[in-house]
Design a protein around this motif. Structure first.
Motif: not given
Ligand SMILES: NC(=O)c1ccc[n+]([C@@H]2O[C@H](COP(=O)([O-])OP(=O)(O)OC[C@H]3O[C@@H](n4cnc5c(N)ncnc54)[C@H](OP(=O)(O)O)[C@@H]3O)[C@@H](O)[C@H]2O)c1
Length: 226
Positions: A8-19
């Motif tokens: 998802g848009v928010l899930g993907g952005a959170v995953a990228r930010a945590l990475h």
């Protein structure tokens, strides 16, 4: 860390930010192709497919992520669906899907994760502003988000004793396209209350600082962490 709903848009952005912050991230999502592409982008992150309508699968992906990572410190749940229209015309199958994807699946993911997460860890679930402001024309959608938010409120003191934070993220409307992907009805015109970058930045800050809530105040028109 496991991000469920990573396609998802928010899930993907959170995953990228945590990475980007240096976390070791595992991914779970419905679309195997898009999940594999994100896993590759994040340096070969472990990835598991899940359909949130299958609650046993929700529990299983948590175990798969913990096994692949050698443990679990954090779960972020970013799966969700919207539906619109007056309650007297709402279809029973649509209501069932809303309550399964928005309420029962996050509960199953969190319940599977909590026994694996130790002191200093956290679970974060994206609920919605609707939990604070149930809204006409979105009755079942509001109910599904109010139910998961209430459940998180009850779980929080149970987990505080274990040193595990329960973080309820209740954003306002964000232009991610979620409303356009509604499983029923058409979204009314909605004013954007925050951007993806703003909300994701505050989720990462909230996780770092052990916050309990990200909330939008309609009167002040502002997002706040508590
Ligand atoms: N955007 C907003 O205005 C807003 C406001 C408040 C709260 N939220 C919440 O934030 C979360 C993320 O929303 P978003 O804006 O990023 O929308 P999104 O891009 O549509 O993300 C929703 C995610 O849920 C997944 N999903 C839906 N049904 C599923 C199912 N049966 N099995 C597995 N995954 C399923 C989607 O999978 P696919 O990628 O396969 O479609 C997608 O990854 C949701 O819980 C939403 O309610 C959003």
């Amino acid at each position: 860390m496991l991000v469920a709903g990573a396609t998802g848009v928010l899930g993907g952005a959170v995953a990228r930010a945590l990475h980007k912050e240096g976390a070791r991230v595992a991914l779970a999502g419905r679309d195997g192709g898009r999940l594999a592409a994100l896993a590759q982008e994040l340096g070969g992150a472990p990835a598991s497919t899940l359909d949130a309508l299958d609650l046993d699968r929700c529990s299983a992906v948590v175990g798969e992520a913990a096994d692949a990572l050698g443990g679990l410190d954090l779960l972020v749940v970013a799966i969700g669906v919207a539906a619109f229209g007056p309650a007297d015309g709402e279809d029973a199958a649509v209501i069932e899907q809303l309550l399964t994807v928005n309420t029962l699946a996050p509960m199953a993911l969190v319940r599977a994760a909590l026994p694996r997460i130790g002191k200093g860890g956290a679970v974060a679930v994206l609920t919605a502003i609707l939990a604070d402001y149930p809204t006409a024309g979105m009755a079942a959608y509001s109910a599904s988000k109010a139910a998961i938010s209430g459940w998180l409120t009850a779980v929080r003191p149970e987990q505080r004793r274990r040193g595990v934070t329960v973080f309820d993220v209740r954003p306002p409307h964000i232009e991610t396209g979620l409303a356009g992907r509604a499983i029923a009805g058409q979204a009314p015109p909605m004013k954007e209350g925050a951007t993806v970058d703003q909300v994701v930045g505050m989720i990462v800050d909230g996780l770092r600082d052990g916050r309990r809530e990200l909330r939008y105040d309609l009167q002040k028109a502002e997002l706040a962490l508590r």
